[in-house]
Design an enzyme around this catalytic site. Structure first.
Site, PDB file in Angstrom:
ATOM      1  N   ASP A  88       3.907 -75.123  65.270  1.00 35.19           N
ATOM      2  CA  ASP A  88       4.800 -76.077  65.930  1.00 35.19           C
ATOM      3  C   ASP A  88       4.289 -77.515  65.804  1.00 35.19           C
ATOM      4  OD1 ASP A  88       5.958 -73.657  66.798  1.00 35.19           O
ATOM      5  OD2 ASP A  88       4.892 -73.713  68.702  1.00 35.19           O
ATOM      6  N   GLU A 143      16.231 -74.047  67.946  1.00 34.35           N
ATOM      7  CA  GLU A 143      15.114 -74.544  68.771  1.00 34.35           C
ATOM      8  C   GLU A 143      14.370 -75.653  68.030  1.00 34.35           C
ATOM      9  OE1 GLU A 143      12.962 -70.896  69.364  1.00 34.35           O
ATOM     10  OE2 GLU A 143      12.094 -70.927  67.360  1.00 34.35           O
TER      11      GLU A 143
HETATM   12  C1  6LW Z   1       8.064 -72.271  70.087  1.00 37.50           C
HETATM   13  C2  6LW Z   1       9.225 -72.155  69.208  1.00 37.50           C
HETATM   14  C3  6LW Z   1       8.598 -71.576  68.047  1.00 37.50           C
HETATM   15  O1  6LW Z   1       8.405 -72.562  71.386  1.00 37.50           O
HETATM   16  O2  6LW Z   1       7.583 -70.806  68.456  1.00 37.50           O
HETATM   17  O3  6LW Z   1       8.458 -71.577  65.753  1.00 37.50           O
HETATM   18  C4  6LW Z   1       7.443 -70.942  69.846  1.00 37.50           C
HETATM   19  N1  6LW Z   1       8.946 -71.893  66.862  1.00 37.50           N
HETATM   20  O4  6LW Z   1       9.845 -73.335  68.909  1.00 37.50           O
HETATM   21  C5  6LW Z   1       6.043 -70.782  70.326  1.00 37.50           C
HETATM   22  O5  6LW Z   1       5.074 -71.388  69.501  1.00 37.50           O
END
Ligand code: 6LW
Length: 503
Positions: A22, A179
């Site tokens: 991230d 996300e």
């Molecule tokens: C994070 C989400 C993700 O909140 O993994 O790859 C999660 N994306 O955005 C946890 O690291």
């Protein structure tokens, strides 16, 4: 370009190997700063610095006091803190993260120096969900955008929000897990970059643009602008990206990816790592090619940071920033001041199976590597471990007169081997050897554990298949961490060596 940097030169990707998921990056003049998720580990949110986007040096951990990150044993493995966004605005650095454990939520921290100290948290009860982003528009209004994807106006000084969160754009029709939003003003548009497809093999990056920071947003016709899903490429799960400009104005993306190895389904053991990819703009949309293992070197001089020493002699009063512990690290359980030049660990609960284990480790950052430590177990029991979580770890443990190799995989705990040793300090060792990339009959790597005789001869206690310490077996969001622990009484460590071997 420097004289030593030829036009056809390449640099190795990942640019920050090991458990560094991230990534979020920001540029301030000639300097770049980058942060990553740290989940249940303390101190949390590693902070890196670079002058060239390729060579990164860890300069601290943003959340290094319990008042910022009170992780109790209620924090499950792969809980804790996720998905930071780092920005520089109005003369200071802003860091926003989610603490996913009960009572946590979204929190904002500030610093004038990104190596610290960072402020205590400003809590954000009006900001729902995970993966918060911060962006300021031309009037200074601050917009906080979260997974889903929705947005709320925020006063970043007080944490107050204005009105309920508003849905913005959720990526492709039916796409899983929209996300990791990041919002930017680039040229005449506001761009909303998101991840979709989940952080596993289906991961990808999509983008939309609008005339205002709150939309309406028009999706890029070429979405996803980056994904390795359904390919045979060595880097998989590519997603959760952030955009940044290089020193020459060119555009780049930092993102997470993994390097699975071995047979089906492929196991990745180092967690999600930070990669870099060049970006071109065509008709107002970013175009990202494949994320390669050998990245074309940027057009500006590379500025390597200090080379990390193989050995830490524990000769400083504070631990170096790469050392992390499980949930907390109170001085009464972990100190270099009790016995000068040694790291002293005092057990609290019990073994690595327990959430309150006393453990000090560093991310395994190389597919092939070795770690050694000299332990004095005269007053207790402890050792050298490779940890994925409470239920997935291998360790070589010493107590007076004996060393044992232990394995914990799921509910099963096994004593794999043991060896009598003379009383007094002993050197314990782990060698990790990656299997060839295309070898489909094996796991991803083999971990060999042993103890050294006084003349340095390595006595092997056992060699274990690395697949059981992989994300595909254990699940979760972290990666391997190699380090020292105490399981009973007090143990002292004279030094710890970590040596990359050829990957
Ligand atoms: C994070 C989400 C993700 O909140 O993994 O790859 C999660 N994306 O955005 C946890 O690291």
């Amino acid at each position: 370009m420097s004289e030593t940097q030829r036009a056809d030169a390449t640099v190795a990707n990942p640019v920050i190997p090991g458990f560094h998921p991230d990534p979020s990056v920001c540029r301030v003049g000639d300097d770049y700063y980058l942060v990553c998720s740290s989940c249940e580990y303390f101190p949390g949110i590693p902070v890196y610095h670079s002058r060239d986007l390729v060579n990164w040096t860890q300069i601290g951990n943003a959340l290094d006091r319990p008042s910022q990150l009170p992780l109790t044993t209620e924090t499950v493995s792969s809980g804790g803190v996720y998905a930071p966004t780092l920005r520089h605005h109005d003369g200071r650095f802003w860091l926003i993260v989610t603490q996913v454990t009960k009572g946590g939520g979204n929190m904002l921290f500030t610093a004038t120096d990104p190596s610290g100290p960072w402020s205590d948290p400003v809590r954000l009860p009006g900001v729902p969900g995970i993966d918060p982003d911060l962006a300021w528009d031309e009037d200074g209004t601050c917009w906080c955008t979260v997974a889903g994807v929705s947005q709320v106006r925020l006063d970043p000084y007080t944490g107050s929000t204005f009105g309920p969160p508003r849905a913005l754009w959720s990526g492709g029709v039916d796409a899983k897990a929209p996300e990791a939003p990041h919002l930017y003003r680039i040229g005449d548009y506001w761009y909303l970059l998101i991840a979709e497809g989940g952080t596993e093999r289906g991961h990808g990056v999509s983008i939309a643009r609008g005339r205002t920071p709150s939309g309406p947003f028009e999706p890029c016709p070429a979405n996803p602008v980056l994904t390795h899903r359904g390919t045979d490429r060595p880097i998989q799960n590519t997603g959760h990206a952030d955009l940044v400009q290089g020193p020459d104005g060119s555009w780049w993306m930092v993102l997470l990816g993994v390097r699975p190895r071995g047979g089906t389904p492929g196991w990745h053991v180092l967690g999600r790592e930070t990669f870099l990819a060049p970006v071109e703009w065509v008709d107002g949309w970013p175009v990202v090619g494949e994320v390669p293992s050998d990245l074309p070197a940027p057009a500006w001089p590379l500025v390597p940071g200090p080379v990390e020493a193989v050995r830490d002699d524990f000769d400083l009063s504070a631990l170096r920033p790469q050392w992390i512990s499980v949930r907390d690290r109170p001085a009464e359980h972990c100190t270099t001041e009790e016995r000068a030049g040694w790291l002293t660990l005092r057990a609290r609960g019990g073994s690595l199976d327990e959430p309150d284990v006393v453990f000090v480790g560093r991310r395994q950052q190389h597919l092939t590597c070795a770690a050694r430590t000299r332990i004095d177990p005269a007053e207790g029991r402890g050792g050298l471990a490779v940890r994925l979580d409470e239920e997935h770890h291998y360790e070589v443990e010493a107590c007076e007169g004996e060393v044992r190799l232990l394995s914990r995989v799921g509910p099963q705990r096994t004593v794999v081997g043991s060896q009598s040793v003379p009383a007094g300090p002993v050197v314990l060792g782990i060698r990790v050897a990656a299997t060839p990339l295309r070898d489909c009959r094996t796991g991803p790597d083999t971990l060999t554990f042993g103890v050294e005789e006084p003349d340095g001869t390595f006595i092997e206690l056992g060699a274990l298949d690395g697949r059981y310490l992989s994300t595909e077996v254990a699940g979760g969001f972290t990666g391997r961490v190699i380090g020292m622990y105490a399981s009973a009484g007090t143990v002292h460590f004279d030094w710890f060596d970590y040596e990359p071997l050829g990957s």
